[in-house]
Design a protein around this motif. Sequence first.
Motif, PDB file in Angstrom:
ATOM      1  N   ALA A  93      19.875 -21.835 -45.870  1.00  0.00           N
ATOM      2  CA  ALA A  93      19.155 -22.802 -46.700  1.00  0.00           C
ATOM      3  C   ALA A  93      19.554 -22.685 -48.167  1.00  0.00           C
ATOM      4  O   ALA A  93      19.655 -23.695 -48.882  1.00  0.00           O
ATOM      5  CB  ALA A  93      17.649 -22.603 -46.533  1.00  0.00           C
ATOM      6  N   ALA A  94      19.814 -21.460 -48.625  1.00  0.00           N
ATOM      7  CA  ALA A  94      20.161 -21.252 -50.035  1.00  0.00           C
ATOM      8  C   ALA A  94      21.521 -21.826 -50.397  1.00  0.00           C
ATOM      9  O   ALA A  94      21.825 -21.998 -51.588  1.00  0.00           O
ATOM     10  CB  ALA A  94      20.126 -19.756 -50.356  1.00  0.00           C
ATOM     11  N   ASP A  95      22.354 -22.129 -49.383  1.00  0.00           N
ATOM     12  CA  ASP A  95      23.719 -22.610 -49.641  1.00  0.00           C
ATOM     13  C   ASP A  95      23.848 -24.129 -49.556  1.00  0.00           C
ATOM     14  O   ASP A  95      24.919 -24.671 -49.838  1.00  0.00           O
ATOM     15  CB  ASP A  95      24.696 -21.996 -48.629  1.00  0.00           C
ATOM     16  CG  ASP A  95      24.928 -20.516 -48.865  1.00  0.00           C
ATOM     17  OD1 ASP A  95      24.757 -20.071 -50.021  1.00  0.00           O
ATOM     18  OD2 ASP A  95      25.268 -19.813 -47.895  1.00  0.00           O
ATOM     19  N   LEU A  96      22.784 -24.813 -49.145  1.00  0.00           N
ATOM     20  CA  LEU A  96      22.901 -26.239 -48.867  1.00  0.00           C
ATOM     21  C   LEU A  96      23.338 -27.033 -50.095  1.00  0.00           C
ATOM     22  O   LEU A  96      24.299 -27.811 -50.037  1.00  0.00           O
ATOM     23  CB  LEU A  96      21.578 -26.788 -48.331  1.00  0.00           C
ATOM     24  CG  LEU A  96      21.132 -26.262 -46.967  1.00  0.00           C
ATOM     25  CD1 LEU A  96      19.735 -26.771 -46.641  1.00  0.00           C
ATOM     26  CD2 LEU A  96      22.114 -26.666 -45.873  1.00  0.00           C
ATOM     27  N   ASP A 126      18.743 -35.066 -51.110  1.00  0.00           N
ATOM     28  CA  ASP A 126      18.611 -35.045 -52.565  1.00  0.00           C
ATOM     29  C   ASP A 126      19.934 -34.662 -53.223  1.00  0.00           C
ATOM     30  O   ASP A 126      20.349 -35.273 -54.222  1.00  0.00           O
ATOM     31  CB  ASP A 126      17.504 -34.065 -52.967  1.00  0.00           C
ATOM     32  CG  ASP A 126      17.306 -34.008 -54.476  1.00  0.00           C
ATOM     33  OD1 ASP A 126      16.868 -35.019 -55.062  1.00  0.00           O
ATOM     34  OD2 ASP A 126      17.609 -32.953 -55.077  1.00  0.00           O
ATOM     35  N   ALA A 127      20.634 -33.662 -52.654  1.00  0.00           N
ATOM     36  CA  ALA A 127      21.916 -33.233 -53.216  1.00  0.00           C
ATOM     37  C   ALA A 127      22.975 -34.328 -53.078  1.00  0.00           C
ATOM     38  O   ALA A 127      23.804 -34.525 -53.975  1.00  0.00           O
ATOM     39  CB  ALA A 127      22.379 -31.949 -52.534  1.00  0.00           C
ATOM     40  N   LEU A 128      22.962 -35.041 -51.958  1.00  0.00           N
ATOM     41  CA  LEU A 128      23.914 -36.139 -51.780  1.00  0.00           C
ATOM     42  C   LEU A 128      23.707 -37.208 -52.854  1.00  0.00           C
ATOM     43  O   LEU A 128      24.679 -37.749 -53.416  1.00  0.00           O
ATOM     44  CB  LEU A 128      23.749 -36.755 -50.392  1.00  0.00           C
ATOM     45  CG  LEU A 128      24.265 -35.924 -49.208  1.00  0.00           C
ATOM     46  CD1 LEU A 128      23.771 -36.493 -47.880  1.00  0.00           C
ATOM     47  CD2 LEU A 128      25.786 -35.840 -49.209  1.00  0.00           C
ATOM     48  N   GLU A 129      22.458 -37.517 -53.162  1.00  0.00           N
ATOM     49  CA  GLU A 129      22.168 -38.512 -54.197  1.00  0.00           C
ATOM     50  C   GLU A 129      22.712 -38.068 -55.554  1.00  0.00           C
ATOM     51  O   GLU A 129      23.189 -38.884 -56.346  1.00  0.00           O
ATOM     52  CB  GLU A 129      20.653 -38.734 -54.298  1.00  0.00           C
ATOM     53  CG  GLU A 129      20.036 -39.424 -53.089  1.00  0.00           C
ATOM     54  CD  GLU A 129      20.335 -40.916 -53.044  1.00  0.00           C
ATOM     55  OE1 GLU A 129      20.955 -41.433 -53.999  1.00  0.00           O
ATOM     56  OE2 GLU A 129      19.967 -41.566 -52.041  1.00  0.00           O
ATOM     57  N   ARG A 130      22.654 -36.767 -55.819  1.00  0.00           N
ATOM     58  CA  ARG A 130      23.034 -36.277 -57.148  1.00  0.00           C
ATOM     59  C   ARG A 130      24.529 -36.046 -57.312  1.00  0.00           C
ATOM     60  O   ARG A 130      25.059 -36.206 -58.394  1.00  0.00           O
ATOM     61  CB  ARG A 130      22.271 -34.983 -57.460  1.00  0.00           C
ATOM     62  CG  ARG A 130      20.815 -35.269 -57.840  1.00  0.00           C
ATOM     63  CD  ARG A 130      20.088 -34.034 -58.325  1.00  0.00           C
ATOM     64  NE  ARG A 130      19.770 -33.135 -57.222  1.00  0.00           N
ATOM     65  CZ  ARG A 130      20.154 -31.873 -57.150  1.00  0.00           C
ATOM     66  NH1 ARG A 130      20.903 -31.359 -58.116  1.00  0.00           N
ATOM     67  NH2 ARG A 130      19.813 -31.126 -56.129  1.00  0.00           N
ATOM     68  N   GLN A 176      27.491 -29.884 -53.330  1.00  0.00           N
ATOM     69  CA  GLN A 176      28.107 -30.000 -54.649  1.00  0.00           C
ATOM     70  C   GLN A 176      29.624 -29.839 -54.566  1.00  0.00           C
ATOM     71  O   GLN A 176      30.381 -30.593 -55.193  1.00  0.00           O
ATOM     72  CB  GLN A 176      27.531 -28.957 -55.597  1.00  0.00           C
ATOM     73  CG  GLN A 176      28.069 -29.053 -57.028  1.00  0.00           C
ATOM     74  CD  GLN A 176      27.464 -28.011 -57.955  1.00  0.00           C
ATOM     75  OE1 GLN A 176      26.626 -27.205 -57.545  1.00  0.00           O
ATOM     76  NE2 GLN A 176      27.886 -28.014 -59.205  1.00  0.00           N
ATOM     77  N   VAL A 177      30.100 -28.884 -53.763  1.00  0.00           N
ATOM     78  CA  VAL A 177      31.543 -28.679 -53.606  1.00  0.00           C
ATOM     79  C   VAL A 177      32.194 -29.918 -52.997  1.00  0.00           C
ATOM     80  O   VAL A 177      33.266 -30.361 -53.446  1.00  0.00           O
ATOM     81  CB  VAL A 177      31.815 -27.430 -52.734  1.00  0.00           C
ATOM     82  CG1 VAL A 177      33.278 -27.384 -52.294  1.00  0.00           C
ATOM     83  CG2 VAL A 177      31.456 -26.159 -53.501  1.00  0.00           C
ATOM     84  N   THR A 201      12.824 -29.907 -43.953  1.00  0.00           N
ATOM     85  CA  THR A 201      12.969 -29.456 -45.344  1.00  0.00           C
ATOM     86  C   THR A 201      14.439 -29.378 -45.735  1.00  0.00           C
ATOM     87  O   THR A 201      14.835 -29.806 -46.825  1.00  0.00           O
ATOM     88  CB  THR A 201      12.293 -28.090 -45.523  1.00  0.00           C
ATOM     89  OG1 THR A 201      10.899 -28.217 -45.225  1.00  0.00           O
ATOM     90  CG2 THR A 201      12.463 -27.574 -46.943  1.00  0.00           C
ATOM     91  N   ARG A 202      15.264 -28.852 -44.838  1.00  0.00           N
ATOM     92  CA  ARG A 202      16.706 -28.760 -45.131  1.00  0.00           C
ATOM     93  C   ARG A 202      17.320 -30.153 -45.280  1.00  0.00           C
ATOM     94  O   ARG A 202      18.156 -30.375 -46.153  1.00  0.00           O
ATOM     95  CB  ARG A 202      17.411 -27.983 -44.018  1.00  0.00           C
ATOM     96  CG  ARG A 202      17.015 -26.525 -43.951  1.00  0.00           C
ATOM     97  CD  ARG A 202      17.856 -25.791 -42.925  1.00  0.00           C
ATOM     98  NE  ARG A 202      17.318 -24.463 -42.661  1.00  0.00           N
ATOM     99  CZ  ARG A 202      17.888 -23.578 -41.859  1.00  0.00           C
ATOM    100  NH1 ARG A 202      19.015 -23.887 -41.246  1.00  0.00           N
ATOM    101  NH2 ARG A 202      17.332 -22.399 -41.658  1.00  0.00           N
ATOM    102  N   ARG A 203      16.908 -31.049 -44.400  1.00  0.00           N
ATOM    103  CA  ARG A 203      17.416 -32.418 -44.523  1.00  0.00           C
ATOM    104  C   ARG A 203      17.092 -33.001 -45.894  1.00  0.00           C
ATOM    105  O   ARG A 203      17.941 -33.631 -46.543  1.00  0.00           O
ATOM    106  CB  ARG A 203      16.803 -33.300 -43.438  1.00  0.00           C
ATOM    107  CG  ARG A 203      17.228 -34.770 -43.528  1.00  0.00           C
ATOM    108  CD  ARG A 203      16.207 -35.710 -42.935  1.00  0.00           C
ATOM    109  NE  ARG A 203      14.923 -35.631 -43.624  1.00  0.00           N
ATOM    110  CZ  ARG A 203      13.844 -36.303 -43.255  1.00  0.00           C
ATOM    111  NH1 ARG A 203      13.899 -37.107 -42.198  1.00  0.00           N
ATOM    112  NH2 ARG A 203      12.707 -36.177 -43.923  1.00  0.00           N
ATOM    113  N   ASP A 204      15.860 -32.793 -46.356  1.00  0.00           N
ATOM    114  CA  ASP A 204      15.460 -33.345 -47.650  1.00  0.00           C
ATOM    115  C   ASP A 204      16.271 -32.739 -48.793  1.00  0.00           C
ATOM    116  O   ASP A 204      16.636 -33.438 -49.746  1.00  0.00           O
ATOM    117  CB  ASP A 204      13.961 -33.114 -47.874  1.00  0.00           C
ATOM    118  CG  ASP A 204      13.097 -33.930 -46.914  1.00  0.00           C
ATOM    119  OD1 ASP A 204      13.626 -34.887 -46.310  1.00  0.00           O
ATOM    120  OD2 ASP A 204      11.903 -33.604 -46.765  1.00  0.00           O
ATOM    121  N   VAL A 205      16.572 -31.448 -48.694  1.00  0.00           N
ATOM    122  CA  VAL A 205      17.405 -30.796 -49.720  1.00  0.00           C
ATOM    123  C   VAL A 205      18.787 -31.433 -49.752  1.00  0.00           C
ATOM    124  O   VAL A 205      19.332 -31.744 -50.821  1.00  0.00           O
ATOM    125  CB  VAL A 205      17.503 -29.276 -49.449  1.00  0.00           C
ATOM    126  CG1 VAL A 205      18.575 -28.638 -50.347  1.00  0.00           C
ATOM    127  CG2 VAL A 205      16.158 -28.602 -49.677  1.00  0.00           C
TER     128      VAL A 205
END
Length: 538
Positions: free
Chosen positions: A521-524, A451-455, A529-530, A444-448
């Motif tokens: 997990a909440a910081d991923l 997804d963030a890397l794509e965005r 983004q940073v 689940t963390r990997r998927d988060v």
Amino acid sequence: MRLTVDRHSGMPMYRQLAAQLRESIVSGALAEGYRLPPERELATRLEVNRTTVLQAYQQLKDEGFIASKVGKGTFVLPAAPAVSVAPGTTAASIPPASVDAIGTTALPASPASPRAADPVADVGSASGEPPIIRPPWSILFSDYSNRFTYHDIAAADRAQRSGSGGRGGGTGPHPIDFATGSPNPADIPDDLLRAVSLEAFSSHEFDGQPESPIEGFDELRDLLAKHMRDRGVGCDARNVMVLSGSEQGIDLIVRAFVNPGDCVLVEQSTFFPALQTFRSADARIIGVPVDGHGMRTDLLEGYCARFHPKLIYTIPTFHNPTGTTMPIERRRTLVDVARRYQCLIVEDDAYGDLWYGQGPRPIPLAGMENTGYVMYLSTFSKTVTSGLRTGWVVADPHVIARLAALRRMVDQHTSTSSQRICLELLKEGRIAGHVASLAAAYRTRRDVILDALERYMPHDMRWTRPQGGYYIWATLPGGVRALDLLGRCRARGVTFMPGGVFDVDESDDAHIRLNMVRPDAADLERGIQVIGESLNAM
């Protein structure tokens, strides 16, 4: 100041340069306060890449010999002044030499005050106190310890510290840590460990047997052999030795097989403590190119024909640092080439149990070879807790006997307490349930993160998509240096590991390693983004 580099030497050019400068400083040929040539000027003079000079200077900075002052240059540091140490004073309370004490112009050569490495460090004061005599460390340390590249450790340590001290941009006591190679403390199964510890130490199974055999308790070896058979590796207890962490296995194998000058083949980027062990043994380390599927085994025969390696060290499953997994065809090729050239394979499988359940489960190399060419290593520290320093090696009984003999000089056996805890974890499949839930959470963390890397990442950045383990390996856009990006991100409370730490040639500044499982997990998403914002601002 006369400096040279030998392009035919087995020692990297930056280390040659650092060694010459260090010797000149220690000998007094370069006085305290002497301004070194700018990196670009020295690179031009030596006809080397500027990165070579930068790396040499960085190593000397890490060792406390030089420092840079913005707008002024790079100078030889003064030796730390002698101080009278009162009882209870700690080393941390003694101030280091400061770059602010250095002059801003190049000084003529003059007798230098002795450095900390010299036998006589300071003369007595006017009060008649006797001189303080310090050991000549640079002479006393062994060649074995001097072959360690301590700046690698310093670089890894720096990467794991936040510049701001804040979480995700300055709030809270901790950074968003993609750098540290261990699990999130919240993932440690405290309740399970508490329960199995109580059971382990209330049991009477070990009454009358307070000491473990060197190879480990027989029952634990039996359970580990069963665990390996479940992974597809044919073995029994005779093939298993319990270790104080899998890194001890690397050290023992090197002691058993590697002579100075022997060649060891590794992936071009690999687990850097393993590189340290090979360097300390004075091995010749050759990096084999990698791609999105791990080691390029299509090139392996050429490397073996040219270099005749003693060992091939590989992390074929959920690789550290790249996160890649070697396909079955490459595994067959690797085993086949090793047999034909009679070189041994060290399979480091610290993350193999953390399979995310997608696609066929990777078969260990040790499950594809039954004549003794593969020595398999794994550990509980990546699936339970990094504090449980217990691992194991699976190998031919002749190898186990030799490693056990060598181990007598190290620690005799793995902690009895740790072995008892591992016994209880392996009984009745208790650890299997924990690992399964952990792998699901990590997926689940990997998927988060993906997804963030794509965005948030630039369109020309690339990254791996691991099927298990801890790590994502990202390729930076052209012209972006990993260390420059790390500096920007650390200032905003986000850390990761630069690729150069893992590179055989220590020159990779185009990649970064992200530990998906270390941050909360909440910081991923915020952490990614940073990194993305910092990249887009460069």
